[in-house]
Write a protein that holds these residues in place. Structure first.
Motif, PDB file in Angstrom:
ATOM      1  N   ASN A 116      16.404  -3.230   7.822  1.00 32.20           N
ATOM      2  CA  ASN A 116      16.657  -1.798   7.950  1.00 32.20           C
ATOM      3  C   ASN A 116      15.369  -0.999   8.102  1.00 32.20           C
ATOM      4  N   ASP A 117      14.271  -1.691   8.389  1.00 32.08           N
ATOM      5  CA  ASP A 117      12.955  -1.077   8.555  1.00 32.08           C
ATOM      6  C   ASP A 117      12.434  -0.411   7.282  1.00 32.08           C
ATOM      7  N   GLN A 118      12.922  -0.865   6.142  1.00 30.01           N
ATOM      8  CA  GLN A 118      12.423  -0.370   4.861  1.00 30.01           C
ATOM      9  C   GLN A 118      11.260  -1.244   4.382  1.00 30.01           C
ATOM     10  N   VAL A 119      10.262  -0.604   3.805  1.00 34.79           N
ATOM     11  CA  VAL A 119       9.123  -1.342   3.267  1.00 34.79           C
ATOM     12  C   VAL A 119       9.580  -2.177   2.070  1.00 34.79           C
ATOM     13  N   ILE A 120       9.318  -3.465   2.111  1.00 34.98           N
ATOM     14  CA  ILE A 120       9.817  -4.382   1.087  1.00 34.98           C
ATOM     15  C   ILE A 120       8.998  -4.310  -0.194  1.00 34.98           C
ATOM     16  N   ARG A 121       7.704  -4.182  -0.053  1.00 34.64           N
ATOM     17  CA  ARG A 121       6.812  -4.111  -1.217  1.00 34.64           C
ATOM     18  C   ARG A 121       5.576  -3.308  -0.815  1.00 34.64           C
ATOM     19  N   PRO A 122       4.785  -2.808  -1.771  1.00 36.73           N
ATOM     20  CA  PRO A 122       3.551  -2.120  -1.400  1.00 36.73           C
ATOM     21  C   PRO A 122       2.669  -3.006  -0.533  1.00 36.73           C
ATOM     22  N   ALA A 123       1.968  -2.384   0.388  1.00 40.48           N
ATOM     23  CA  ALA A 123       1.074  -3.137   1.276  1.00 40.48           C
ATOM     24  C   ALA A 123      -0.044  -3.777   0.458  1.00 40.48           C
ATOM     25  N   ILE A 124      -0.317  -5.047   0.733  1.00 49.28           N
ATOM     26  CA  ILE A 124      -1.432  -5.759   0.096  1.00 49.28           C
ATOM     27  C   ILE A 124      -2.639  -5.587   1.006  1.00 49.28           C
ATOM     28  N   LEU A 125      -3.716  -5.018   0.488  1.00 47.42           N
ATOM     29  CA  LEU A 125      -4.809  -4.550   1.331  1.00 47.42           C
ATOM     30  C   LEU A 125      -5.861  -5.619   1.615  1.00 47.42           C
ATOM     31  N   TRP A 126      -6.780  -5.252   2.483  1.00 46.64           N
ATOM     32  CA  TRP A 126      -7.867  -6.132   2.930  1.00 46.64           C
ATOM     33  C   TRP A 126      -8.773  -6.576   1.790  1.00 46.64           C
ATOM     34  N   ASN A 127      -8.948  -5.723   0.768  1.00 50.37           N
ATOM     35  CA  ASN A 127      -9.872  -6.050  -0.320  1.00 50.37           C
ATOM     36  C   ASN A 127      -9.160  -6.595  -1.544  1.00 50.37           C
ATOM     37  N   ASP A 128      -7.932  -7.031  -1.361  1.00 45.79           N
ATOM     38  CA  ASP A 128      -7.156  -7.645  -2.441  1.00 45.79           C
ATOM     39  C   ASP A 128      -7.561  -9.113  -2.600  1.00 45.79           C
ATOM     40  N   GLY A 129      -7.788  -9.533  -3.832  1.00 41.48           N
ATOM     41  CA  GLY A 129      -8.313 -10.884  -4.055  1.00 41.48           C
ATOM     42  C   GLY A 129      -7.354 -11.855  -4.709  1.00 41.48           C
ATOM     43  N   ARG A 130      -6.040 -11.574  -4.642  1.00 41.93           N
ATOM     44  CA  ARG A 130      -5.084 -12.398  -5.375  1.00 41.93           C
ATOM     45  C   ARG A 130      -4.824 -13.763  -4.736  1.00 41.93           C
TER      46      ARG A 130
END
Length: 486
Positions: A87-101
């Motif tokens: 439905n074009d809804q965002v599933i989760r917050p965007a994980i960014l370029w500087n994320d180290g998980r």
């Protein structure tokens, strides 16, 4: 006619209105929050980007003849994972370029799949910030959300999708996903199998200057703009900044001192260094580039001044620095881990060499020098490939500092060209929009006409020699401390 450049940054969106002669009529920006739910994690809400961009466009075009707006182009933070459902809804917050998980996923790709295989498929190896490791992390830790994914996109492409209705990306930004066959400018079937995704979940690939569609009626009405406004694919932030600085063609160099720091080398031919220490990406001019990326550059200076010294007067802090090349304090600029050339998400920043006579200005200088030394690490890899680099353009917030420009010129032993208009990815996005709308025949033509150098910082032989000795000491420090952060 007017062209809008939208730079979707990490802390704010910057919007620029340019005419076809390169005149900049207005610049606005809108900030949005960044979230750190766990140590080393970094997330944002894509809806915050859209709200900020729409609000910014309204202010940007408030005083111009809106019927003359012809095109919109983008630059944007790279590597982030934006996932939408059916439905074009965002599933989760965007994980960014500087994320180290994604340490485990990155190790799996580099060790189990193998760096040689990854380089063969994508021209790159896995880094914690890249998109493919994020998908593997999501599959393992959020399997129900992973199963709902219908569209995988990058941050700026979320804006392009909402504004145009076209599911798209460009080759420069897609190069940093570890999902694209960079040499052949197409999605890698091997990487799709490894990440267990379908090609239908990935956007259509465009060159950065290509038109992907036009402004959807709903946003055209809200913004008061014509529905004929062309939406151009745009580029990853560093490639867009390179357009804005004229870093196109063969053997041109640009250094960006933004939140992150990059050294960007354009090339008309495809190439990869033996250890994949530098990224090998498609360029927004239709060719290729090599890039070394530090995760923390301008953010080091911001952290030191605002969080530690509790001041926002960066200029005053630098005014106290009188002598270069003799500082005994060293700073390792690894606040969020490091990408190029170490590929180590676990290492952290450190000061070394302090003594009873260490002063405040020594620490401030060490931060500026540490970033310059980190950039030199990547430059040395490029030089090992035989790339003859003798000068560079410079852009980003840190480039406004005359002191920092002088340090970089002497640490890297490069002539540093200062530009008349240094507006980074936003300007590059507007220039790409002008090319897409047919005002210029290609990217090289528009850069030749619009990019002008106003000053050059020359390296000083005596200071270059002093920094050469200090750089040799700096290079010994990361190997000495990296074991502390395993």
């Amino acid at each position: 006619m007017f062209y809008i450049g939208i730079d979707l940054g990490t802390s704010a969106v910057k919007l620029l209105l340019m005419d076809e002669e390169g005149g900049i009529h207005k610049i606005v920006s809108r900030e949005y929050p960044i979230f750190f739910p766990k140590s080393g994690w970094s997330e944002q809400n894509p809806e915050d980007w859209l709200d900020a961009a729409i609000d910014g466009i309204k202010e940007l075009t408030a005083d111009c003849k809106k019927e003359l707006v012809a095109g919109i182009g983008f630059g944007g933070q790279m590597h982030g994972l934006v996932a939408l459902d059916q439905n074009d809804q965002v599933i989760r917050p965007a994980i960014l370029w500087n994320d180290g998980r994604t340490g485990e996923e990155t190790d799996y790709l580099n060790r189990e799949i193998g760096k040689e295989k990854l380089s063969e498929c994508t021209a790159n190896i896995a880094f914690a910030g890249f998109t493919a490791p994020k998908l593997l992390w999501m599959k393992k830790h959020e399997p129900e959300k992973f199963a709902k994914i219908e569209k995988i996109m990058l941050p700026k492409d979320y804006l392009a999708y909402r504004l145009s209705g076209v599911f798209c990306t460009d080759v420069s930004d897609a190069s940093g996903m570890l999902l694209m066959d960079v040499k052949n400018r197409k999605w890698s079937r091997e990487m799709m199998e490894i990440c267990q995704i379908r090609e239908s979940q990935l956007p259509r690939l465009y060159e950065s200057y290509e038109v992907v569609g036009t402004l959807v009626p709903a946003f055209a009405r809200e913004l008061g703009l014509p529905e004929t406004v062309k939406i151009v694919a745009g580029a990853g932030d560093n490639a867009a900044a390179a357009i804005g600085t004229g870093t196109v063609g063969e053997g041109r160099c640009n250094i960006s001192l933004g939140t992150s720091g990059t050294i960007f080398i354009s090339s008309k031919t495809f190439g990869v260094d033996a250890n994949n220490a530098l990224h090998s990406f498609a360029h927004a001019d239709g060719h290729y580039h090599l890039m070394g990326c530090m995760l923390s550059a301008g953010s080091c200076n911001k952290w030191w001044n605002e969080a530690i010294l509790r001041t926002k007067d960066f200029v005053k802090e630098q005014e106290q620095i009188k002598k270069l090349g003799e500082n005994q304090v060293f700073y390792l600029p690894y606040l969020m881990g490091e990408r190029s050339p170490h590929n180590d998400p676990n290492v952290r920043a450190a000061f070394l060499g302090m003594s009873m006579d260490t002063a405040r200005e020594d620490m401030t200088l060490a931060v500026l020098e540490g970033v310059a030394f980190g950039l030199r690490d990547s430059l040395e890899v490029a030089r090992s490939l035989g790339v003859p680099i003798t000068r560079t353009k410079i852009c980003g917030g840190g480039a406004r500092s005359p002191l920092w420009r002088k340090i970089i010129a002497n640490v890297l032993n490069l002539k540093v060209d200062v530009l008349e208009s240094e507006e980074g990815p936003a300007l590059g996005g507007a220039m790409l929009a002008a090319v897409g709308c047919g005002v210029y025949k290609d990217v090289e033509s528009i850069t030749q006409k619009l990019v002008k150098v106003t000053d050059t910082v020359e390296p000083e032989p005596e200071l270059v020699a002093k920094y050469e000795e200090r750089y040799r000491r700096f290079r010994e420090m990361y190997p000495a401390v990296k074991g502390l952060y395993r």
